[in-house]
Write a protein that holds these residues in place. Sequence first.
Motif, PDB file in Angstrom:
ATOM      1  N   HIS A 303       0.838  -1.203   0.000  1.00 45.92           N
ATOM      2  CA  HIS A 303       0.000   0.000   0.000  1.00 45.92           C
ATOM      3  C   HIS A 303       0.876   1.257   0.000  1.00 45.92           C
ATOM      4  O   HIS A 303       2.064   1.194   0.272  1.00 45.92           O
ATOM      5  CB  HIS A 303      -0.951   0.006   1.204  1.00 45.92           C
ATOM      6  N   ASP A 304       0.269   2.387  -0.303  1.00 45.69           N
ATOM      7  CA  ASP A 304       1.015   3.651  -0.256  1.00 45.69           C
ATOM      8  C   ASP A 304       1.210   4.067   1.196  1.00 45.69           C
ATOM      9  O   ASP A 304       0.354   3.811   2.046  1.00 45.69           O
ATOM     10  CB  ASP A 304       0.256   4.733  -1.026  1.00 45.69           C
ATOM     11  N   TRP A 305       2.304   4.705   1.452  1.00 47.92           N
ATOM     12  CA  TRP A 305       2.570   5.163   2.824  1.00 47.92           C
ATOM     13  C   TRP A 305       3.516   6.350   2.794  1.00 47.92           C
ATOM     14  O   TRP A 305       4.188   6.627   1.796  1.00 47.92           O
ATOM     15  CB  TRP A 305       3.136   4.033   3.682  1.00 47.92           C
ATOM     16  N   GLU A 306       3.563   7.022   3.934  1.00 45.65           N
ATOM     17  CA  GLU A 306       4.379   8.229   4.049  1.00 45.65           C
ATOM     18  C   GLU A 306       5.023   8.204   5.430  1.00 45.65           C
ATOM     19  O   GLU A 306       4.377   7.807   6.403  1.00 45.65           O
ATOM     20  CB  GLU A 306       3.457   9.437   3.907  1.00 45.65           C
ATOM     21  N   ALA A 307       6.277   8.611   5.510  1.00 40.78           N
ATOM     22  CA  ALA A 307       6.976   8.643   6.800  1.00 40.78           C
ATOM     23  C   ALA A 307       7.437  10.069   7.078  1.00 40.78           C
ATOM     24  O   ALA A 307       7.569  10.882   6.153  1.00 40.78           O
ATOM     25  CB  ALA A 307       8.172   7.703   6.773  1.00 40.78           C
ATOM     26  N   TYR A 308       7.696  10.357   8.363  1.00 39.98           N
ATOM     27  CA  TYR A 308       7.985  11.726   8.788  1.00 39.98           C
ATOM     28  C   TYR A 308       9.202  11.743   9.682  1.00 39.98           C
ATOM     29  O   TYR A 308       9.339  10.884  10.559  1.00 39.98           O
ATOM     30  CB  TYR A 308       6.766  12.285   9.559  1.00 39.98           C
ATOM     31  N   MET A 309      10.080  12.693   9.472  1.00 37.29           N
ATOM     32  CA  MET A 309      11.258  12.799  10.334  1.00 37.29           C
ATOM     33  C   MET A 309      11.451  14.218  10.837  1.00 37.29           C
ATOM     34  O   MET A 309      11.198  15.194  10.131  1.00 37.29           O
ATOM     35  CB  MET A 309      12.525  12.328   9.627  1.00 37.29           C
ATOM     36  N   THR A 310      11.901  14.298  12.089  1.00 33.38           N
ATOM     37  CA  THR A 310      12.272  15.592  12.652  1.00 33.38           C
ATOM     38  C   THR A 310      13.793  15.664  12.627  1.00 33.38           C
ATOM     39  O   THR A 310      14.459  14.625  12.574  1.00 33.38           O
ATOM     40  CB  THR A 310      11.780  15.703  14.105  1.00 33.38           C
ATOM     41  N   LEU A 311      14.371  16.855  12.709  1.00 34.23           N
ATOM     42  CA  LEU A 311      15.838  16.967  12.721  1.00 34.23           C
ATOM     43  C   LEU A 311      16.392  16.602  14.106  1.00 34.23           C
ATOM     44  O   LEU A 311      17.115  15.635  14.229  1.00 34.23           O
ATOM     45  CB  LEU A 311      16.290  18.342  12.224  1.00 34.23           C
ATOM     46  N   PRO A 312      15.997  17.320  15.191  1.00 32.68           N
ATOM     47  CA  PRO A 312      16.331  16.799  16.518  1.00 32.68           C
ATOM     48  C   PRO A 312      15.280  15.721  16.829  1.00 32.68           C
ATOM     49  O   PRO A 312      14.293  15.616  16.105  1.00 32.68           O
ATOM     50  CB  PRO A 312      16.131  17.985  17.452  1.00 32.68           C
TER      51      PRO A 312
END
Length: 484
Positions: A303-312
């Motif tokens: 399936h389609d998906w999306e991930a998220y990252m912060t710098l700290p």
Amino acid sequence: MKPSDLKIFVLFLLAGATTALSAQNTTKVLPTDLEIPLKYGADRLGKRQDAAMQKFRDSRLGLFIHWGLYAITGGEWEGKIYSGPSSFLQKSAKITPEEWMKLINRWNPTKFNATEWAKMARKMGVRYVKIVTKHHDGFCLWPSKYSEYTVAQAPCKKDILGELVKAFDAVGIDVHLYYSILDWSHPDYRYSIKNREDSVAFGHFLEFAENQVKELASRYPEVKDFWFDGTWDESFKENGWWSVHIERMLKEMIPGVTVNSRLRADDYGKRHFDSNGHLMGDYESGYERRLPDPVKDIDITRHDWEAYMTLPENQWGYHKDWKLSYVKTPIEAIQRIVHATSMGGNMVINFGPRPEGDFRQEELEMAAVVGKWMEKYGECIYGCDYAGLVKQDWGYYTRGKNGTVYMIVFNVPLSGRMTVQVPKGVQIEEATLLHGGGKVDIMETTRNEYNVNVPDKVIREPFVIKLQIRVSKENKDKYMDALT
Ligand code: H76
């Protein structure tokens, strides 16, 4: 490679991979006897294949913007620095909503220039931007007529969101809107429903949220995606009907719009995936500050998906002190972008602009380095997908639309040889460096296995090798099985 061969290879990968890839998943399958009947479950099985969804998928890289009152305090309250997320300061410092909202008087971003932001994002190579319109505190980045806590009450009175939508749209970056259902400022919000009074109040709250979402969709019809957050409370999970209603409403208002799985809850309060295990919404949005395992979690390519990252670690909005946690480097961000693409997902990098309306040095640096890399190597990211090959230690594979396989190298082996395993009947004909185009030596070493040489020239950045693949119809196996 002849086009007919290409087709066979692609088909081969599709069939050979243990995961079902996009092509076969478009039909709605009737629930079997084993499935629980659901009123508020998945609307669809498999990936959406329309142009808008394909564009979402092909984009692969996005930028998140968390900008609100928390930028003004930057993690500090009455002389004390709080190490948690600056956007949760109101909770950690036990500030009342009334007190918190006084910050609106100090919202005066004199350096804010939407065009500059869009320019930076362009250079960074992001194809879309996810803008926080209202975070958990309730402050609205647009002059909402349903709230007294908005930019319209601030000294500068600017419709910040409106300016951003216009500026990003003008440079061809798709605008996605983040909206938090959880709202610490609204008197009718409830974490759980314990009695009739709660139920009535929360009903009013849902009306308010619907009005705001509708307001956003009609004020900013350029919007391509709605991303909902703060949907984990019991009160919300008991109102799955509302999440279905909102998704349908948005899809009627904005043709092609995409909606994340985090909006949704089913009849039993199951979130993201319904009680039958089917994804709700258009793409999975659970990979926050983490990524799927390239081997164990290979099913995610279905399936389609999306991930998220912060710098700290876990800082979304601006925080004054980034020394409190490890701050990821641009190379680590690039690795996350590649990791996501190699498993058929998108990566979104978060920035938290300063209260004055500009970006801190680390973010500008991140934008510049990621952008430079994407400019050189974007061919292995944009429009690319899971390649169907077994992950190796040197890095990741992606596959382009025409069947080209890319090796994105992060760990150069001391042996100078990188292993590539191929399915039966597949040969690697040629390997070339994506940037600079030099030929790379390859050698077949055993059945279905090749060595790809590390290029002689030392490359001090993640680099990419393009593989030309051939599929032979007859299976000429020159390697004997071991007699054991
Ligand atoms: C938990 C949580 C929220 N999701 C991220 C995208 C941030 O907005 C954070 O507050």
